[in-house]
Design a protein around this motif. Structure first.
Motif, PDB file in Angstrom:
ATOM      1  N   GLN A 109       0.829  -1.205   0.000  1.00 42.28           N
ATOM      2  CA  GLN A 109       0.000   0.000   0.000  1.00 42.28           C
ATOM      3  C   GLN A 109       0.865   1.256   0.000  1.00 42.28           C
ATOM      4  O   GLN A 109       0.570   2.213  -0.711  1.00 42.28           O
ATOM      5  CB  GLN A 109      -0.922   0.006   1.227  1.00 42.28           C
ATOM      6  CG  GLN A 109      -2.020  -1.024   1.152  1.00 42.28           C
ATOM      7  CD  GLN A 109      -2.785  -1.136   2.460  1.00 42.28           C
ATOM      8  OE1 GLN A 109      -2.320  -0.739   3.523  1.00 42.28           O
ATOM      9  NE2 GLN A 109      -3.987  -1.688   2.381  1.00 42.28           N
ATOM     10  N   LEU A 110       1.924   1.251   0.786  1.00 41.22           N
ATOM     11  CA  LEU A 110       2.823   2.407   0.834  1.00 41.22           C
ATOM     12  C   LEU A 110       3.492   2.644  -0.514  1.00 41.22           C
ATOM     13  O   LEU A 110       3.601   3.781  -0.975  1.00 41.22           O
ATOM     14  CB  LEU A 110       3.873   2.224   1.932  1.00 41.22           C
ATOM     15  CG  LEU A 110       3.340   2.201   3.364  1.00 41.22           C
ATOM     16  CD1 LEU A 110       4.423   1.749   4.337  1.00 41.22           C
ATOM     17  CD2 LEU A 110       2.780   3.558   3.767  1.00 41.22           C
ATOM     18  N   VAL A 111       3.929   1.556  -1.144  1.00 38.75           N
ATOM     19  CA  VAL A 111       4.544   1.684  -2.474  1.00 38.75           C
ATOM     20  C   VAL A 111       3.530   2.256  -3.458  1.00 38.75           C
ATOM     21  O   VAL A 111       3.813   3.220  -4.176  1.00 38.75           O
ATOM     22  CB  VAL A 111       5.081   0.320  -2.974  1.00 38.75           C
ATOM     23  CG1 VAL A 111       5.511   0.415  -4.435  1.00 38.75           C
ATOM     24  CG2 VAL A 111       6.227  -0.160  -2.103  1.00 38.75           C
ATOM     25  N   PHE A 156      14.357  -7.526  -6.005  1.00 34.92           N
ATOM     26  CA  PHE A 156      13.808  -6.196  -5.736  1.00 34.92           C
ATOM     27  C   PHE A 156      14.172  -5.702  -4.338  1.00 34.92           C
ATOM     28  O   PHE A 156      14.524  -4.543  -4.160  1.00 34.92           O
ATOM     29  CB  PHE A 156      12.283  -6.195  -5.904  1.00 34.92           C
ATOM     30  CG  PHE A 156      11.854  -6.143  -7.331  1.00 34.92           C
ATOM     31  CD1 PHE A 156      12.039  -4.989  -8.083  1.00 34.92           C
ATOM     32  CD2 PHE A 156      11.262  -7.235  -7.926  1.00 34.92           C
ATOM     33  CE1 PHE A 156      11.643  -4.930  -9.409  1.00 34.92           C
ATOM     34  CE2 PHE A 156      10.862  -7.187  -9.253  1.00 34.92           C
ATOM     35  CZ  PHE A 156      11.054  -6.035  -9.997  1.00 34.92           C
ATOM     36  N   ILE A 157      14.093  -6.572  -3.341  1.00 34.65           N
ATOM     37  CA  ILE A 157      14.432  -6.157  -1.976  1.00 34.65           C
ATOM     38  C   ILE A 157      15.916  -5.780  -1.905  1.00 34.65           C
ATOM     39  O   ILE A 157      16.283  -4.801  -1.238  1.00 34.65           O
ATOM     40  CB  ILE A 157      14.063  -7.244  -0.947  1.00 34.65           C
ATOM     41  CG1 ILE A 157      12.549  -7.487  -0.943  1.00 34.65           C
ATOM     42  CG2 ILE A 157      14.565  -6.869   0.440  1.00 34.65           C
ATOM     43  CD1 ILE A 157      11.686  -6.295  -0.562  1.00 34.65           C
ATOM     44  N   ASP A 158      16.764  -6.512  -2.617  1.00 35.31           N
ATOM     45  CA  ASP A 158      18.186  -6.139  -2.672  1.00 35.31           C
ATOM     46  C   ASP A 158      18.367  -4.760  -3.291  1.00 35.31           C
ATOM     47  O   ASP A 158      19.176  -3.956  -2.816  1.00 35.31           O
ATOM     48  CB  ASP A 158      18.990  -7.181  -3.448  1.00 35.31           C
ATOM     49  CG  ASP A 158      19.160  -8.494  -2.690  1.00 35.31           C
ATOM     50  OD1 ASP A 158      18.900  -8.516  -1.465  1.00 35.31           O
ATOM     51  OD2 ASP A 158      19.550  -9.490  -3.330  1.00 35.31           O
ATOM     52  N   MET A 159      17.607  -4.469  -4.345  1.00 40.16           N
ATOM     53  CA  MET A 159      17.676  -3.151  -4.986  1.00 40.16           C
ATOM     54  C   MET A 159      17.216  -2.062  -4.006  1.00 40.16           C
ATOM     55  O   MET A 159      17.855  -1.013  -3.883  1.00 40.16           O
ATOM     56  CB  MET A 159      16.806  -3.140  -6.246  1.00 40.16           C
ATOM     57  CG  MET A 159      16.741  -1.809  -6.962  1.00 40.16           C
ATOM     58  SD  MET A 159      15.763  -1.877  -8.508  1.00 40.16           S
ATOM     59  CE  MET A 159      14.138  -2.295  -7.889  1.00 40.16           C
ATOM     60  N   LEU A 160      16.131  -2.314  -3.278  1.00 39.58           N
ATOM     61  CA  LEU A 160      15.638  -1.337  -2.303  1.00 39.58           C
ATOM     62  C   LEU A 160      16.642  -1.150  -1.167  1.00 39.58           C
ATOM     63  O   LEU A 160      16.794  -0.046  -0.638  1.00 39.58           O
ATOM     64  CB  LEU A 160      14.276  -1.765  -1.767  1.00 39.58           C
ATOM     65  CG  LEU A 160      13.135  -1.874  -2.779  1.00 39.58           C
ATOM     66  CD1 LEU A 160      11.839  -2.288  -2.088  1.00 39.58           C
ATOM     67  CD2 LEU A 160      12.933  -0.586  -3.553  1.00 39.58           C
ATOM     68  N   THR A 161      17.335  -2.218  -0.809  1.00 38.65           N
ATOM     69  CA  THR A 161      18.358  -2.128   0.244  1.00 38.65           C
ATOM     70  C   THR A 161      19.509  -1.240  -0.218  1.00 38.65           C
ATOM     71  O   THR A 161      19.980  -0.380   0.539  1.00 38.65           O
ATOM     72  CB  THR A 161      18.863  -3.538   0.617  1.00 38.65           C
ATOM     73  OG1 THR A 161      17.750  -4.302   1.083  1.00 38.65           O
ATOM     74  CG2 THR A 161      19.928  -3.480   1.684  1.00 38.65           C
ATOM     75  N   TYR A 207       8.973   2.393  -9.103  1.00 36.56           N
ATOM     76  CA  TYR A 207       8.166   2.161 -10.303  1.00 36.56           C
ATOM     77  C   TYR A 207       8.376   0.733 -10.815  1.00 36.56           C
ATOM     78  O   TYR A 207       7.424   0.040 -11.167  1.00 36.56           O
ATOM     79  CB  TYR A 207       8.511   3.192 -11.381  1.00 36.56           C
ATOM     80  CG  TYR A 207       7.779   2.952 -12.660  1.00 36.56           C
ATOM     81  CD1 TYR A 207       6.453   3.369 -12.809  1.00 36.56           C
ATOM     82  CD2 TYR A 207       8.386   2.275 -13.717  1.00 36.56           C
ATOM     83  CE1 TYR A 207       5.756   3.118 -13.981  1.00 36.56           C
ATOM     84  CE2 TYR A 207       7.699   2.027 -14.888  1.00 36.56           C
ATOM     85  CZ  TYR A 207       6.390   2.455 -15.019  1.00 36.56           C
ATOM     86  OH  TYR A 207       5.703   2.203 -16.173  1.00 36.56           O
ATOM     87  N   GLU A 208       9.642   0.306 -10.857  1.00 35.17           N
ATOM     88  CA  GLU A 208       9.946  -1.052 -11.315  1.00 35.17           C
ATOM     89  C   GLU A 208       9.309  -2.095 -10.398  1.00 35.17           C
ATOM     90  O   GLU A 208       8.738  -3.083 -10.862  1.00 35.17           O
ATOM     91  CB  GLU A 208      11.461  -1.265 -11.383  1.00 35.17           C
ATOM     92  CG  GLU A 208      12.127  -0.488 -12.500  1.00 35.17           C
ATOM     93  CD  GLU A 208      13.645  -0.621 -12.484  1.00 35.17           C
ATOM     94  OE1 GLU A 208      14.170  -1.566 -11.844  1.00 35.17           O
ATOM     95  OE2 GLU A 208      14.313   0.229 -13.095  1.00 35.17           O
ATOM     96  N   TYR A 223       4.556  -5.874  -8.624  1.00 38.49           N
ATOM     97  CA  TYR A 223       3.779  -6.239  -7.438  1.00 38.49           C
ATOM     98  C   TYR A 223       2.591  -5.327  -7.120  1.00 38.49           C
ATOM     99  O   TYR A 223       1.771  -5.691  -6.286  1.00 38.49           O
ATOM    100  CB  TYR A 223       4.691  -6.286  -6.205  1.00 38.49           C
ATOM    101  CG  TYR A 223       5.672  -7.418  -6.252  1.00 38.49           C
ATOM    102  CD1 TYR A 223       5.259  -8.720  -6.012  1.00 38.49           C
ATOM    103  CD2 TYR A 223       7.001  -7.199  -6.566  1.00 38.49           C
ATOM    104  CE1 TYR A 223       6.151  -9.777  -6.062  1.00 38.49           C
ATOM    105  CE2 TYR A 223       7.906  -8.248  -6.624  1.00 38.49           C
ATOM    106  CZ  TYR A 223       7.478  -9.535  -6.371  1.00 38.49           C
ATOM    107  OH  TYR A 223       8.360 -10.573  -6.432  1.00 38.49           O
ATOM    108  N   CYS A 224       2.509  -4.164  -7.738  1.00 41.69           N
ATOM    109  CA  CYS A 224       1.430  -3.210  -7.397  1.00 41.69           C
ATOM    110  C   CYS A 224       0.755  -2.668  -8.648  1.00 41.69           C
ATOM    111  O   CYS A 224       0.409  -1.491  -8.724  1.00 41.69           O
ATOM    112  CB  CYS A 224       1.980  -2.033  -6.599  1.00 41.69           C
ATOM    113  SG  CYS A 224       2.811  -2.431  -5.103  1.00 41.69           S
TER     114      CYS A 224
END
Length: 195
Positions: free
Chosen positions: A101-103, A127-132, A169-170, A175-176
């Motif tokens: 929801q936040l994304v 994706f989580i690695d990219m966000l990290t 965005y990616e 996922y959203c």
């Protein structure tokens, strides 16, 4: 403005995880979240509000509940969209519904997350690695609290950086996904797959 920590009680899988909490890890996970909040300065701690994810079943033990209840607690049924402008930063402790929801709503957040406790599927791990790498996700609670202390007053400048918005965005495209014609698209999908 204050900080809202949305906590979850992960007891099942979703599109991002491979499994629920690893056995006997739930308590460890929530203890880490409490330790992260306690590592913040007293003035920063006074700005934290807690909101349980609306689907939490509240099976935490009394010690965990009392630790979290030291902070200002909100009704878990309050939708994020109705309170998004009241908080400078959201902290979420699991890449589940609240995180998505936040994304989707483009609300500044950080994710506190441990892959050792929540196994990720291969696509989500990327994706989580990219966000990290971009400072949106933290497995190290000291780094997370340092980030909050140093950046809370410039969160919107940090959040609006091109690299961060591109990464979100990616992530969103996988996922959203959303569409203004979602009802029609679902109808067509269900019609084409009903035989």
């Amino acid at each position: 403005k204050n900080i809202l920590f949305i906590r979850t009680e992960r007891n099942h899988m979703n599109l991002i995880s491979n499994s629920p909490f690893l056995p006997n890890k739930g308590l460890d996970y929530h203890t880490r979240c409490i330790d992260m909040m306690k590592s913040l300065s007293a003035s920063m701690q006074s700005r934290i509000f807690i909101k349980n994810h609306s689907n939490s079943t509240h099976t935490f033990n009394d010690i965990i509940e009392s630790e979290f209840n030291q902070y200002n607690c909100l009704n878990p049924k309050i939708p994020i969209i109705s309170i998004k402008s009241k908080y400078r930063l959201f902290i979420v402790d699991y890449p589940g519904t609240s995180f998505l929801q936040l994304v989707y709503l483009k609300i500044p957040f950080i994710l506190i997350f441990s892959k050792d406790i929540f196994p990720l599927n291969d696509n989500a791990r990327k994706f989580i690695d990219m966000l990290t790498e971009l400072g949106l996700a933290f497995s190290d609670i000291v780094k997370a609290s340092d980030f909050i202390e140093k950046n809370i007053n410039v969160i919107h400048e940090w959040w609006n950086q091109r690299e961060i918005q591109t990464a979100l965005y990616e992530f969103s495209s996988v996922y959203c996904r959303s569409s203004p014609n979602y009802a029609e698209e679902w109808h067509e999908f269900l019609q084409s797959n009903s035989s």
